[in-house]
Design an enzyme around this catalytic site. Sequence first.
Site, PDB file in Angstrom:
ATOM      1  N   ARG A  23      63.094   8.755  68.721  1.00 30.27           N
ATOM      2  CA  ARG A  23      61.859   9.474  69.025  1.00 30.27           C
ATOM      3  C   ARG A  23      61.779  10.819  68.319  1.00 30.27           C
ATOM      4  O   ARG A  23      60.752  11.168  67.719  1.00 30.27           O
ATOM      5  CB  ARG A  23      61.745   9.681  70.540  1.00 30.27           C
ATOM      6  CG  ARG A  23      60.450  10.375  70.965  1.00 30.27           C
ATOM      7  CD  ARG A  23      60.345  10.461  72.469  1.00 30.27           C
ATOM      8  NE  ARG A  23      61.445  11.253  73.034  1.00 30.27           N
ATOM      9  CZ  ARG A  23      61.594  11.480  74.336  1.00 30.27           C
ATOM     10  NH1 ARG A  23      60.751  10.952  75.203  1.00 30.27           N
ATOM     11  NH2 ARG A  23      62.614  12.216  74.773  1.00 30.27           N
ATOM     12  N   LYS A  44      68.693  -2.072  62.893  1.00 30.52           N
ATOM     13  CA  LYS A  44      67.237  -1.993  62.713  1.00 30.52           C
ATOM     14  C   LYS A  44      66.834  -2.236  61.257  1.00 30.52           C
ATOM     15  O   LYS A  44      65.689  -1.985  60.873  1.00 30.52           O
ATOM     16  CB  LYS A  44      66.728  -0.613  63.165  1.00 30.52           C
ATOM     17  CG  LYS A  44      66.997  -0.298  64.635  1.00 30.52           C
ATOM     18  CD  LYS A  44      66.201  -1.179  65.565  1.00 30.52           C
ATOM     19  CE  LYS A  44      66.450  -0.832  67.033  1.00 30.52           C
ATOM     20  NZ  LYS A  44      65.906   0.462  67.414  1.00 30.52           N
ATOM     21  N   THR A 102      71.911  17.605  65.048  1.00 32.32           N
ATOM     22  CA  THR A 102      72.437  17.311  66.384  1.00 32.32           C
ATOM     23  C   THR A 102      73.163  18.514  66.993  1.00 32.32           C
ATOM     24  O   THR A 102      73.971  19.166  66.333  1.00 32.32           O
ATOM     25  CB  THR A 102      73.425  16.134  66.309  1.00 32.32           C
ATOM     26  OG1 THR A 102      72.808  15.059  65.597  1.00 32.32           O
ATOM     27  CG2 THR A 102      73.819  15.672  67.690  1.00 32.32           C
ATOM     28  N   GLU A 103      72.859  18.785  68.259  1.00 35.09           N
ATOM     29  CA  GLU A 103      73.599  19.814  68.994  1.00 35.09           C
ATOM     30  C   GLU A 103      74.483  19.153  70.049  1.00 35.09           C
ATOM     31  O   GLU A 103      74.374  17.961  70.318  1.00 35.09           O
ATOM     32  CB  GLU A 103      72.648  20.819  69.633  1.00 35.09           C
ATOM     33  CG  GLU A 103      71.647  20.249  70.588  1.00 35.09           C
ATOM     34  CD  GLU A 103      70.742  21.328  71.162  1.00 35.09           C
ATOM     35  OE1 GLU A 103      71.238  22.418  71.505  1.00 35.09           O
ATOM     36  OE2 GLU A 103      69.532  21.075  71.269  1.00 35.09           O
ATOM     37  N   GLU A 131      73.407  37.156  64.741  1.00 36.27           N
ATOM     38  CA  GLU A 131      73.583  37.208  66.191  1.00 36.27           C
ATOM     39  C   GLU A 131      75.017  37.622  66.517  1.00 36.27           C
ATOM     40  O   GLU A 131      75.890  37.600  65.642  1.00 36.27           O
ATOM     41  CB  GLU A 131      73.313  35.826  66.802  1.00 36.27           C
ATOM     42  CG  GLU A 131      71.933  35.282  66.562  1.00 36.27           C
ATOM     43  CD  GLU A 131      71.747  33.893  67.144  1.00 36.27           C
ATOM     44  OE1 GLU A 131      72.760  33.287  67.566  1.00 36.27           O
ATOM     45  OE2 GLU A 131      70.610  33.417  67.192  1.00 36.27           O
ATOM     46  N   HIS A 150      73.043  30.746  71.951  1.00 35.92           N
ATOM     47  CA  HIS A 150      73.767  29.776  71.144  1.00 35.92           C
ATOM     48  C   HIS A 150      75.248  29.740  71.511  1.00 35.92           C
ATOM     49  O   HIS A 150      75.822  30.744  71.940  1.00 35.92           O
ATOM     50  CB  HIS A 150      73.637  30.116  69.657  1.00 35.92           C
ATOM     51  CG  HIS A 150      72.270  29.863  69.117  1.00 35.92           C
ATOM     52  ND1 HIS A 150      71.639  30.740  68.274  1.00 35.92           N
ATOM     53  CD2 HIS A 150      71.408  28.836  69.292  1.00 35.92           C
ATOM     54  CE1 HIS A 150      70.450  30.263  67.957  1.00 35.92           C
ATOM     55  NE2 HIS A 150      70.287  29.110  68.572  1.00 35.92           N
TER      56      HIS A 150
END
Length: 305
Positions: free
Chosen positions: A19, A43, A97-98, A214, A256
Site C-alpha cells: 500500500r 507477484k 523502512t524504519e 539534530e 528520531h
Amino acid sequence: MAILIDQDTRLVVQGITGREASMVVSHTLAYGTKIYAGVTPGKGGQFVQGIPVYDTVAEAVQKHQINASLIIVPPGFALDAVLESIQQGIKLIVVTTENIPQHDAVKLLHVARKEGVNIIGPNTVGMINPKDRMKMGSIGGDRPDRCFVPGNVGVISRSGGMTAETSWMIKRAGFGVTTSIGIGGDSLIGTTIKDLLALFEKDEETEAVVTFSEPGTSFEEDAAEFMKAGGFSKPFISFVSGKFTESLPEGTVFGHAGAMISGNVGRPSLKMKALRDAGAIVVEQYDDIIDVLKTVVGRKVGEIK
C-alpha cells in the site's frame, strides 16, 4: 549535474505491491521519474500502474539493466531485500523502512560498505534531483515542486520533513538545489554527511551545501574533521537543532532513534563548535540560512522567477 541520481538512473521498487509503495510510485511517476520494474516475491507477472512486477531482483536487472533500488518493505524483510539487490550488483539503494531490527541494520550496512554500495537510510524519505525530475522515495510527496527547484545548492538533512523545509528556505533565498537528501534519523545509517560532502565537492554545479542537523551521533563531528583535512572546500552552512536537549536527562531520545545524547557524544553545542572550527557557517536561527546564502554564494544561479 547532481549526485547519486540522474537521467541514467534505472530504478526498481522492491515491495512495489504494498500500500505505501503504491502511493510512492504514483507520486514518483507523476513527477516524471521513470520506474523500470518492481519486485514482490510471488507477484511476478502483475503490473502496478503500468510497471512490470517480477519475483526477483535478478529478473528485473536482467530485463531492464537496473542500477538503483528503492526498498519499501516491512522491517523483517529489509535485510533480505538489501542483500538481494547487493548480490545483483546494484550500487545505489534507498531504504525507506524504519524500525529495522538493529542486528539486521548492522549486517546490511556492513555488507554494503564491503561491496562499495551507497545506502541512503534506513528510515529515510529519500532524495531528489529536480533538474532531471528524478526522485527516490516519498520526498516531496505529491507536489515536490513546492519546495524543490533546480539550482546550485546541495541539501543534507537528518530529518525527512526538514529536507523539504530546508530546500524551501533555499528557494525563498532565490536559489535552488542540485540534490536534496534525507539521510535518515537512525543512529545506524549508510551514507553520512561526510560521505555526501565528498560527492558534492566533486559536483561542478554544487556551489554550496546546507545541512539540517539534530542531537545524537557523531556525523557532524566527522564531517568537521573531513573539512579540516581539506575534503570539502565549498561554503558549508549548517543549522543544528535541539540545543534545549542538553538540559534534559542524558539518554533521552528526542524524536528520531539517533537523536540521543550520551556523555559528550551528540551534544548540539559540541557539533556547532566542531563545525565552526572547521570553517562552516553555523547559524543560530533557522531563518538565517536565507541571508547567509545570499552572502556566501557569489552569483544568483538558479534564481527563482
